[in-house]
Design a protein around this motif. Structure first.
Motif, short mmCIF file in Angstrom:
data_model
loop_
_atom_site.label_atom_id
_atom_site.label_comp_id
_atom_site.label_asym_id
_atom_site.label_seq_id
_atom_site.Cartn_x
_atom_site.Cartn_y
_atom_site.Cartn_z
N ILE A 73 1.34 -1.45 0.08
CA ILE A 73 0.00 0.18 0.07
C ILE A 73 0.93 1.06 -0.05
O ILE A 73 1.93 1.11 0.74
CB ILE A 73 -0.33 -0.25 1.51
CG1 ILE A 73 -1.74 -1.18 1.12
CG2 ILE A 73 -1.81 1.73 1.02
CD1 ILE A 73 -2.64 -1.06 2.22
N GLN A 74 1.03 1.70 -1.38
CA GLN A 74 1.22 3.69 -1.00
C GLN A 74 0.66 4.70 -0.47
O GLN A 74 -0.49 4.42 -1.10
CB GLN A 74 1.81 3.88 -2.34
CG GLN A 74 2.51 2.44 -3.35
CD GLN A 74 4.35 2.99 -2.38
OE1 GLN A 74 4.57 3.84 -1.62
NE2 GLN A 74 4.42 1.05 -1.56
N PHE A 75 0.55 4.85 0.04
CA PHE A 75 -0.16 6.34 0.52
C PHE A 75 0.25 7.48 0.36
O PHE A 75 1.66 7.66 -0.06
CB PHE A 75 -0.27 6.38 2.99
CG PHE A 75 -0.24 4.84 3.39
CD1 PHE A 75 -2.10 4.41 3.49
CD2 PHE A 75 0.29 4.33 3.79
CE1 PHE A 75 -2.44 3.77 3.90
CE2 PHE A 75 -0.02 3.14 4.61
CZ PHE A 75 -1.45 2.70 4.42
N GLU A 76 -0.30 8.40 0.09
CA GLU A 76 0.01 9.86 -0.14
C GLU A 76 0.51 10.65 1.28
O GLU A 76 0.22 10.44 2.43
CB GLU A 76 -1.67 10.59 -0.41
CG GLU A 76 -1.88 10.38 -1.78
CD GLU A 76 -3.86 11.90 -1.92
OE1 GLU A 76 -3.01 12.68 -1.17
OE2 GLU A 76 -4.05 11.09 -2.30
N SER A 77 1.57 11.12 1.21
CA SER A 77 2.17 12.34 1.88
C SER A 77 1.49 12.77 3.06
O SER A 77 0.45 14.00 2.82
CB SER A 77 3.48 12.78 1.57
OG SER A 77 3.10 14.00 0.71
N VAL A 78 2.45 13.46 4.36
CA VAL A 78 1.17 14.12 4.81
C VAL A 78 2.07 15.26 5.87
O VAL A 78 3.10 15.36 5.48
CB VAL A 78 0.53 13.73 6.29
CG1 VAL A 78 -0.54 12.86 5.63
CG2 VAL A 78 1.27 12.63 7.16
N THR A 79 1.49 16.07 6.20
CA THR A 79 2.61 17.16 6.88
C THR A 79 2.71 17.09 8.33
O THR A 79 2.02 17.04 9.06
CB THR A 79 2.24 19.00 6.97
OG1 THR A 79 2.03 18.82 5.05
CG2 THR A 79 2.88 19.96 6.91
N ASP A 80 4.09 16.85 8.81
CA ASP A 80 4.39 16.61 10.07
C ASP A 80 4.51 18.18 11.16
O ASP A 80 4.12 19.47 10.35
CB ASP A 80 6.23 16.61 10.15
CG ASP A 80 7.35 17.34 10.06
OD1 ASP A 80 6.67 18.19 9.55
OD2 ASP A 80 7.64 16.13 10.00
N GLU A 81 4.52 18.08 12.36
CA GLU A 81 4.57 19.41 13.17
C GLU A 81 5.84 20.62 12.69
O GLU A 81 4.79 21.65 13.14
CB GLU A 81 4.34 18.86 14.99
CG GLU A 81 5.87 18.67 14.76
CD GLU A 81 6.53 16.99 14.84
OE1 GLU A 81 7.23 16.23 15.03
OE2 GLU A 81 5.78 15.96 14.14
N LYS A 82 6.72 20.14 12.53
CA LYS A 82 7.43 20.83 10.91
C LYS A 82 7.65 21.47 9.72
O LYS A 82 8.12 22.24 9.76
CB LYS A 82 9.39 20.74 11.32
CG LYS A 82 9.07 20.12 13.34
CD LYS A 82 10.52 19.76 12.97
CE LYS A 82 11.33 19.01 14.22
NZ LYS A 82 10.55 20.16 15.46
N GLY A 83 5.96 20.93 9.14
CA GLY A 83 5.55 21.92 7.91
C GLY A 83 6.60 20.48 6.78
O GLY A 83 6.38 21.54 5.59
N ASN A 84 7.17 20.04 7.18
CA ASN A 84 7.57 19.08 6.54
C ASN A 84 6.95 18.03 5.75
O ASN A 84 5.98 17.34 6.68
CB ASN A 84 8.97 18.12 6.69
CG ASN A 84 9.91 18.85 7.48
OD1 ASN A 84 10.25 20.15 6.64
ND2 ASN A 84 11.12 18.43 8.51
N ALA A 85 7.39 17.61 4.43
CA ALA A 85 6.62 16.51 3.36
C ALA A 85 6.83 15.20 4.36
O ALA A 85 7.74 15.02 3.98
CB ALA A 85 6.17 16.77 2.41
N VAL A 86 6.18 14.65 4.34
CA VAL A 86 6.34 12.73 5.14
C VAL A 86 5.93 11.65 4.40
O VAL A 86 4.15 11.90 4.76
CB VAL A 86 5.76 13.19 6.61
CG1 VAL A 86 6.81 11.20 6.99
CG2 VAL A 86 7.09 13.66 7.72
N PRO A 87 6.35 10.70 4.02
CA PRO A 87 5.73 9.74 3.38
C PRO A 87 5.09 9.19 4.62
O PRO A 87 5.86 8.47 5.09
CB PRO A 87 6.82 9.01 2.22
CG PRO A 87 7.81 9.12 3.43
CD PRO A 87 8.26 11.07 3.68
N LEU A 88 4.05 8.87 3.91
CA LEU A 88 3.25 7.97 5.08
C LEU A 88 3.18 7.22 4.79
O LEU A 88 3.24 6.08 3.95
CB LEU A 88 1.45 8.83 5.25
CG LEU A 88 0.61 7.90 6.25
CD1 LEU A 88 1.49 8.82 7.53
CD2 LEU A 88 -1.13 8.31 6.18
#
Length: 242
Positions: free
Chosen positions: A213-228
């Motif tokens: 399963i490939q998930f869309e990336s999300v934004t962490d608490e520092k504003g970085n795009a993180v691969p979910l």
């Protein structure tokens, strides 16, 4: 292996996986990413050192062959543990050697698969390790029922007569304590042989969530795009700024 042992192993694997996922973190200096890094893209210093267990799969294969060679001699002791302290001691020592090597093979295979879930080669190692473990546990299944069949006075006398058995005193007392949860030798062997089947649902879930399963990336608490991923989700859910 009794029913409680099977459940304990499965629970232990689940707990180890949960703890591992929950403690994973991302380096602060890593730039934003929109996809998960492949294994070969991760800096070597950030990866597990599995080479200390086996430097090559050839070395792993060699120990797998050793395990297979160790199974027949201990299986040949089935029905003989009542012959005396020397036979019991020999059996327990063989069990130690066999399980130590089998656990080493399992640990390498499982962790290799954990760090690179999508690699079919390491998936194959894990599957073969699971099958090997089932054969080992099935071969050892006679030990506890046969020990339980021995008169307690006999075991106590053997412990006094054979000093080398002293190291197994706690192990033997634990077997007695589990008596009401231990089946007969044939039932224990059948249950042990089902170990691979019992782990199948977890393996399927792990392969699906970690590799397929490939998930869309999300934004962490520092504003970085993180691969979910399952690992990333565990860390993100612990953030005070969710």
């Amino acid at each position: 292996m009794n029913r409680h042992a099977v459940l304990s192993i499965m629970e232990g694997i689940s707990q180890r996986s949960t703890k591992y996922l929950a403690t994973m973190t991302f380096r602060k200096d890593v730039p934003s990413m929109t996809k998960r890094a492949a294994r070969h893209e991760v800096p070597r210093e950030q990866t597990w050192d599995l080479e200390s267990l086996y430097p090559t799969t050839t070395a792993w294969e060699a120990d797998l062959g050793r395990v297979e060679a160790l199974i027949p001699p201990i299986a040949a002791l089935t029905g003989r543990l009542g012959e005396g302290a020397a036979v019991l001691l020999d059996c327990l020592r063989q069990q130690d050697a066999l399980t130590e090597l089998a656990n080493r093979l399992l640990w390498f295979a499982y962790n290799s698969c954990t760090v690179d879930q999508g690699n079919p080669v390491v998936q194959g190692l894990r599957d073969r390790a699971m099958a090997m473990s089932a054969r080992v546990q099935s071969a050892l299944a006679f030990i506890e029922p046969e020990i339980l069949a021995l008169p307690q006075a006999t075991v106590s006398a053997w412990l006094e007569a054979e000093p080398a058995l002293a190291v197994y005193r706690l192990y033997l007392s634990d077997i007695v304590a589990r008596a009401e949860h231990t089946l007969g030798a044939e039932a224990e062997a059948a249950l042990a042989a089902m170990g691979e089947l019992a782990e199948a649902p977890y393996v399927i879930w792990q392969n699906t969530t970690a590799a397929d399963i490939q998930f869309e990336s999300v934004t962490d608490e520092k504003g970085n795009a993180v691969p979910l991923s399952v690992a990333a989700a565990s860390r993100l859910l612990q953030s005070p700024d969710r």
